[in-house]
Design an enzyme around this catalytic site. Sequence first.
Site, mmCIF file in Angstrom:
data_model
loop_
_atom_site.group_PDB
_atom_site.id
_atom_site.type_symbol
_atom_site.label_atom_id
_atom_site.label_comp_id
_atom_site.label_asym_id
_atom_site.label_seq_id
_atom_site.Cartn_x
_atom_site.Cartn_y
_atom_site.Cartn_z
ATOM 1 N N LYS A 1 0.825 -1.209 0.000
ATOM 2 C CA LYS A 1 0.000 0.000 0.000
ATOM 3 C C LYS A 1 0.865 1.268 0.000
ATOM 4 C CE LYS A 1 -3.864 -2.271 2.412
ATOM 5 N NZ LYS A 1 -4.736 -2.229 3.590
ATOM 6 N N TYR B 1 -13.156 -2.783 -2.673
ATOM 7 C CA TYR B 1 -13.640 -2.514 -1.313
ATOM 8 C C TYR B 1 -15.174 -2.441 -1.257
ATOM 9 C CZ TYR B 1 -8.829 -1.564 0.143
ATOM 10 O OH TYR B 1 -7.493 -1.681 0.450
ATOM 11 N N PHE C 1 -15.264 4.746 7.214
ATOM 12 C CA PHE C 1 -13.888 4.994 6.775
ATOM 13 C C PHE C 1 -13.683 4.793 5.270
ATOM 14 C CE2 PHE C 1 -14.071 0.557 8.376
ATOM 15 C CZ PHE C 1 -13.627 -0.143 7.264
ATOM 16 N N ARG D 1 -1.483 -14.902 4.864
ATOM 17 C CA ARG D 1 -2.247 -14.256 5.960
ATOM 18 C C ARG D 1 -1.459 -14.315 7.275
ATOM 19 N NH1 ARG D 1 -6.467 -11.000 4.796
ATOM 20 N NH2 ARG D 1 -7.642 -11.592 6.640
ATOM 21 N N THR E 1 -5.634 -7.164 10.646
ATOM 22 C CA THR E 1 -5.834 -5.796 10.130
ATOM 23 C C THR E 1 -5.242 -4.732 11.044
ATOM 24 O OG1 THR E 1 -7.886 -6.541 9.108
ATOM 25 C CG2 THR E 1 -7.625 -4.163 9.361
ATOM 26 N N ARG F 1 2.876 -6.793 9.481
ATOM 27 C CA ARG F 1 2.208 -5.665 10.150
ATOM 28 C C ARG F 1 2.729 -5.497 11.574
ATOM 29 N NH1 ARG F 1 -3.808 -7.126 7.830
ATOM 30 N NH2 ARG F 1 -3.758 -5.802 5.980
ATOM 31 N N ASN G 1 -2.030 0.108 7.104
ATOM 32 C CA ASN G 1 -1.439 -1.145 7.610
ATOM 33 C C ASN G 1 -0.545 -1.823 6.573
ATOM 34 O OD1 ASN G 1 -3.467 -1.951 5.943
ATOM 35 N ND2 ASN G 1 -4.623 -3.107 7.466
ATOM 36 N N HIS H 1 -2.034 -5.464 1.866
ATOM 37 C CA HIS H 1 -3.297 -6.219 1.781
ATOM 38 C C HIS H 1 -2.964 -7.636 1.347
ATOM 39 C CE1 HIS H 1 -7.291 -7.519 0.488
ATOM 40 N NE2 HIS H 1 -6.695 -7.975 -0.605
ATOM 41 N N GLU I 1 -9.512 -11.455 -6.939
ATOM 42 C CA GLU I 1 -8.632 -10.285 -6.821
ATOM 43 C C GLU I 1 -7.495 -10.339 -7.847
ATOM 44 O OE1 GLU I 1 -7.506 -10.050 -2.676
ATOM 45 O OE2 GLU I 1 -9.508 -9.410 -2.083
HETATM 46 P P1 CMP Z 1 -7.290 -4.683 4.265
HETATM 47 O O1 CMP Z 1 -7.638 -5.749 5.221
HETATM 48 O O2 CMP Z 1 -6.221 -4.866 3.301
HETATM 49 O O3 CMP Z 1 -8.617 -4.305 3.432
HETATM 50 C C1 CMP Z 1 -9.592 -3.478 3.984
HETATM 51 C C2 CMP Z 1 -8.899 -2.243 4.474
HETATM 52 O O4 CMP Z 1 -9.752 -1.270 5.065
HETATM 53 C C3 CMP Z 1 -7.961 -2.622 5.621
HETATM 54 O O5 CMP Z 1 -6.900 -3.363 5.106
HETATM 55 C C4 CMP Z 1 -7.613 -1.263 6.159
HETATM 56 O O6 CMP Z 1 -6.662 -0.586 5.332
HETATM 57 C C5 CMP Z 1 -8.981 -0.578 6.039
HETATM 58 N N1 CMP Z 1 -9.728 -0.635 7.298
HETATM 59 C C6 CMP Z 1 -10.289 -1.722 7.884
HETATM 60 N N2 CMP Z 1 -10.906 -1.400 9.021
HETATM 61 C C7 CMP Z 1 -10.743 -0.070 9.184
HETATM 62 C C8 CMP Z 1 -11.139 0.874 10.169
HETATM 63 N N3 CMP Z 1 -11.873 0.493 11.224
HETATM 64 N N4 CMP Z 1 -10.788 2.156 10.010
HETATM 65 C C9 CMP Z 1 -10.080 2.536 8.934
HETATM 66 N N5 CMP Z 1 -9.665 1.711 7.953
HETATM 67 C C10 CMP Z 1 -9.983 0.408 8.069
#
Ligand code: CMP
Length: 161
Positions: free
Chosen positions: A13, A53, A61, A89, A95, A106, A116, A119, A130
């Site tokens: 990212k 998404y 968010f 994973r 996350t 992470r 983070n 992905h 994907e």
């Molecule tokens: P990822 O799991 O790659 O895909 C969904 C993304 O949404 C996640 O990483 C974060 O970058 C973002 N995300 C998930 N939960 C939240 C949250 N509560 N607030 C902000 N961003 C989020």
Amino acid sequence: MSLQLEKTLVILKPDAMQRNLLGEIITRFEKKGLKIVGLKMIELEDILLDDHYAHHKDKPFFAGLKNYMKSSPVVVIALEGIEVVEAVRLLVGPTKSRIADAGSIRGDYSMSGQTNIIHSSDSSENAAAEIKRFFKAEELFNYKKIDFEFLYGDEEREELV
Ligand code: CMP
């Protein structure tokens, strides 16, 4: 029991780009023994992010997430291996980075639940969708790698369908 070589998608990212973490992260995948079968740098557009998404579109968010993902180019990588979705994973961690295990990507490099750094696909079905979303067929490579016979035992290699 039969095993399958499967593929998964990771996105490095914008924060991984800005924080000079590409090499570190790719090195982890290489050292783990994952085969890189696709890799490119791209700018993410609204149409692709809305698709990727879609399950977050009603979340508060969502707009911020899209802005973040468009704030610089990203690197997308397709990785191959036995049970690779699960393996990646585990390497990536959950996350919310600040509670991710030390040793995970992470856990070692990030503090955020949004920025983070990476992905990874969360299931084989999503991985297939994907990879199709981010790569054209001709951007994925099927080639022999000489470490294969040392990465997996003979029974695992024989079980591959
Ligand atoms: P990822 O799991 O790659 O895909 C969904 C993304 O949404 C996640 O990483 C974060 O970058 C973002 N995300 C998930 N939960 C939240 C949250 N509560 N607030 C902000 N961003 C989020």
